[in-house]
Design a protein around this motif. Structure first.
Motif, PDB file in Angstrom:
ATOM      1  N   UNK A 250       0.851  -1.186   0.000  1.00 10.13           N
ATOM      2  CA  UNK A 250       0.000   0.000   0.000  1.00 10.13           C
ATOM      3  C   UNK A 250       0.888   1.238   0.000  1.00 10.13           C
ATOM      4  N   UNK A 251       0.584   2.167  -0.879  1.00 11.02           N
ATOM      5  CA  UNK A 251       1.368   3.399  -0.911  1.00 11.02           C
ATOM      6  C   UNK A 251       1.067   4.283   0.292  1.00 11.02           C
ATOM      7  N   UNK A 252      -0.197   4.242   0.757  1.00 13.19           N
ATOM      8  CA  UNK A 252      -0.554   5.087   1.899  1.00 13.19           C
ATOM      9  C   UNK A 252      -1.742   4.492   2.638  1.00 13.19           C
ATOM     10  N   UNK A 253      -1.735   4.664   3.944  1.00 16.14           N
ATOM     11  CA  UNK A 253      -2.866   4.329   4.805  1.00 16.14           C
ATOM     12  C   UNK A 253      -3.320   5.614   5.485  1.00 16.14           C
ATOM     13  N   UNK A 254      -4.626   5.863   5.462  1.00 17.13           N
ATOM     14  CA  UNK A 254      -5.174   7.046   6.122  1.00 17.13           C
ATOM     15  C   UNK A 254      -6.257   6.604   7.099  1.00 17.13           C
ATOM     16  N   UNK A 255      -6.172   7.098   8.319  1.00 17.41           N
ATOM     17  CA  UNK A 255      -7.263   6.923   9.267  1.00 17.41           C
ATOM     18  C   UNK A 255      -7.942   8.268   9.465  1.00 17.41           C
ATOM     19  N   UNK A 256      -9.257   8.304   9.211  1.00 18.48           N
ATOM     20  CA  UNK A 256      -9.967   9.583   9.306  1.00 18.48           C
ATOM     21  C   UNK A 256     -10.093  10.053  10.744  1.00 18.48           C
ATOM     22  N   UNK A 257     -10.276   9.121  11.680  1.00 17.26           N
ATOM     23  CA  UNK A 257     -10.357   9.452  13.108  1.00 17.26           C
ATOM     24  C   UNK A 257     -10.307   8.136  13.888  1.00 17.26           C
ATOM     25  N   UNK A 276       3.970   2.913   2.739  1.00 22.33           N
ATOM     26  CA  UNK A 276       4.964   3.992   2.713  1.00 22.33           C
ATOM     27  C   UNK A 276       4.604   5.177   3.608  1.00 22.33           C
ATOM     28  N   UNK A 277       3.325   5.507   3.694  1.00 23.44           N
ATOM     29  CA  UNK A 277       2.910   6.695   4.447  1.00 23.44           C
ATOM     30  C   UNK A 277       1.698   6.366   5.318  1.00 23.44           C
ATOM     31  N   UNK A 278       1.653   7.002   6.475  1.00 19.42           N
ATOM     32  CA  UNK A 278       0.517   6.885   7.374  1.00 19.42           C
ATOM     33  C   UNK A 278      -0.048   8.275   7.609  1.00 19.42           C
ATOM     34  N   UNK A 279      -1.302   8.487   7.238  1.00 17.55           N
ATOM     35  CA  UNK A 279      -1.947   9.786   7.421  1.00 17.55           C
ATOM     36  C   UNK A 279      -2.983   9.736   8.523  1.00 17.55           C
ATOM     37  N   UNK A 280      -2.896  10.672   9.474  1.00 15.63           N
ATOM     38  CA  UNK A 280      -3.876  10.788  10.564  1.00 15.63           C
ATOM     39  C   UNK A 280      -4.193  12.268  10.760  1.00 15.63           C
ATOM     40  N   UNK A 281      -5.363  12.590  11.338  1.00 17.03           N
ATOM     41  CA  UNK A 281      -5.706  14.017  11.520  1.00 17.03           C
ATOM     42  C   UNK A 281      -4.717  14.728  12.427  1.00 17.03           C
ATOM     43  N   UNK A 282      -4.317  15.917  12.020  1.00 17.50           N
ATOM     44  CA  UNK A 282      -3.299  16.661  12.751  1.00 17.50           C
ATOM     45  C   UNK A 282      -3.739  16.970  14.174  1.00 17.50           C
ATOM     46  N   UNK A 283      -5.022  17.229  14.373  1.00 22.94           N
ATOM     47  CA  UNK A 283      -5.508  17.609  15.696  1.00 22.94           C
ATOM     48  C   UNK A 283      -5.638  16.428  16.641  1.00 22.94           C
ATOM     49  N   UNK A 284      -5.524  15.197  16.108  1.00 27.73           N
ATOM     50  CA  UNK A 284      -5.670  13.993  16.938  1.00 27.73           C
ATOM     51  C   UNK A 284      -4.411  13.134  16.952  1.00 27.73           C
ATOM     52  N   UNK A 285      -3.315  13.630  16.391  1.00 29.24           N
ATOM     53  CA  UNK A 285      -2.141  12.794  16.179  1.00 29.24           C
ATOM     54  C   UNK A 285      -1.496  12.313  17.483  1.00 29.24           C
ATOM     55  N   UNK A 286      -1.771  12.970  18.594  1.00 27.09           N
ATOM     56  CA  UNK A 286      -1.178  12.548  19.872  1.00 27.09           C
ATOM     57  C   UNK A 286      -2.108  11.670  20.705  1.00 27.09           C
TER      58      UNK A 286
END
Length: 456
Positions: A250-257, A276-286
């Motif tokens: 997979x080139x990228x995985x994204x979790x919406x929330x 290769x990449x993991x995308x998560x919401x910036x406001x919830x990344x921690x």
């Protein structure tokens, strides 16, 4: 002939055996041993013990190869070597176990002497398989071959047998070439096919979201992975679907929330598959819920990408992917639905809006930025009435709406208000609880919809 008689008797006892995987594999593997093996020994090289050690598992492997690919989506490059050891170890375990079974009622102490080496054989099998499957390229995930290709394969195998029996080099060579072509076709990466088409597969994960996106250039992005407190959706549903498609990367995985019905399945996928990449919401990344996913990304060397409104994913020329939500640099506390990642994809005249689980008030925040009219919208929050906005849908004017919800779910999703509102607006509705997986393909001008429950 005895094998054919055994097969006929089993089918007379229960005709459904014909569609049983154990029936198919058992008879084909045995056919490979009793029919293919003697023919393969007709090769001009002199017969020897080493040659037989190689040809015996090869004969069984050739007989079952298409069915293993079709049912299990696997092709093993080390299975021949593995089976050289396992065939004889398994034979030893069966014979010793049978002897122990006969001796147990009469001479229990003597039966133990047979059980012990039988157990040693089984341990040796497990050890051998465990080590060999760790080798690079030991096995490949492959797409299920079409029935027509399987028929061609067995036709090529028959041609090879005929050529060896009649010593016709032309037939033998043609059979070998066709078998190599079949295996080569099997090993082609999933992104090789359907080039020039953008595809979105809304996987039926029950009450949850999971969307596989294939770019026109053959790259793969997985948005959410479903999830449940009752079972592992990623292992039971999402990964089998990816394997069925022959997807190995997979080139990228994204979790919406980080709600469980969007996140849990991604954790299973991330453990089993390179990305290769993991995308998560910036406001919830921690958030602590993301720790397992971050650890999986670190193991594979995947890069973490915090996502916020205003970003563009430079994924592929000709495919525009924009992040419309959440707003950058904000943290809205416990309302994680309100901070869902919203993606907009545009490929020529075809546009898609994936809304995560955003509530009604969040829709107004990015409504003016969204493409209008939109071809396809993934309805937020599984069709919940808390995510309905008549003004939003009047603005984006979607031709097709996809609702991802579980069959007979306890939340009443999708709400009647949402379904009726979309129908009154003239929007075509597809639902995973009614239609199963929904697959949408577009060449940038036209688009088609196919479902796993027959709609087209």
């Amino acid at each position: 002939n005895f094998l054919a008689m055994a097969g006929i008797v089993l089918l007379l006892l229960d005709p459904h055996n014909l569609f049983s995987l154990s029936f198919q594999l058992t008879l084909l593997a045995t056919w490979g041993l009793v029919y293919l093996f003697p023919i393969l020994r007709m090769c001009p090289q002199p017969n020897s013990l080493c040659k037989d050690l190689l040809l015996l598992p090869l004969a069984a492997e050739l007989a079952v190869l298409p069915l293993v690919a079709y049912h299990f989506n696997l092709f093993s490059s080390v299975s021949i070597i593995t089976n050289i050891f396992i065939t004889y170890l398994a034979g030893g375990a069966v014979i010793l176990g049978f002897c122990a079974f006969l001796l147990a009622p009469l001479l229990p102490s003597l039966a133990v002497l047979a059980f012990f080496p039988a157990g040693m054989c089984i341990e040796a099998i497990l050890f051998t398989v465990g080590k060999l499957q760790m080798l690079p390229g030991a096995y490949w995930w492959v797409a299920s071959p079409a029935i027509a290709l399987i028929i061609i394969y067995y036709g090529a195998l028959g041609l090879l047998c005929l050529g060896l029996k009649t010593q016709c080099r032309r037939q033998t060579l043609l059979g070998i070439i066709l078998l190599i072509v079949f295996i080569g076709r099997l090993l082609l990466p999933a992104g090789f096919f359907e080039r020039g088409y953008l595809e979105l597969a809304f996987i039926d994960v029950g009450q949850g979201d999971s969307i596989l996106i294939k770019s026109p250039g053959g790259r793969f992005l997985l948005v959410d992975g479903g999830g449940s407190h009752l079972f592992d959706v990623g292992t039971k549903t999402v990964l089998p679907y990816l394997h069925y498609r022959g997807i190995r990367h997979l080139d990228m995985i994204i979790n919406t929330h980080p709600d469980i019905d969007h996140l849990q399945g991604l954790e299973s996928v991330a453990r089993e598959m390179d990305f290769d990449y993991l995308g998560i919401p910036v406001s919830l990344q921690n958030r602590p819920e993301y720790q397992p996913l971050k650890e999986a990304a670190a193991r594979t060397g995947a890069r973490l990408v915090p996502l916020s409104g205003g970003q563009r994913l430079l994924w592929e020329e000709g495919l525009d992917i924009r992040i419309l939500h959440p707003e950058p640099g904000t943290n809205k506390g416990a309302d994680i639905n309100g901070q869902s990642v919203v993606l907009e994809l545009r490929f020529q005249n075809f546009s898609v809006l994936l809304c995560g689980d955003v509530p009604t008030q969040a829709l107004s925040q990015f409504m003016d930025e969204a493409e209008s009219p939109a071809t396809l919208v993934k309805i937020p929050h599984h069709g919940s009435k808390g995510s309905w906005s008549k003004e939003f849908y009047e603005h984006i004017k979607p031709s097709l709406a996809v609702i991802s919800a579980g069959e007979d779910n306890p939340f009443g999703h999708p709400a009647a208000l949402v379904v009726e509102g979309l129908e009154q607006a003239g929007t075509k509705i597809m639902r995973t609880d009614h239609d199963g997986a929904v697959i949408v393909k577009s060449d940038g001008r036209n688009w088609t919809v196919t479902t796993t429950r027959g709609s087209d």
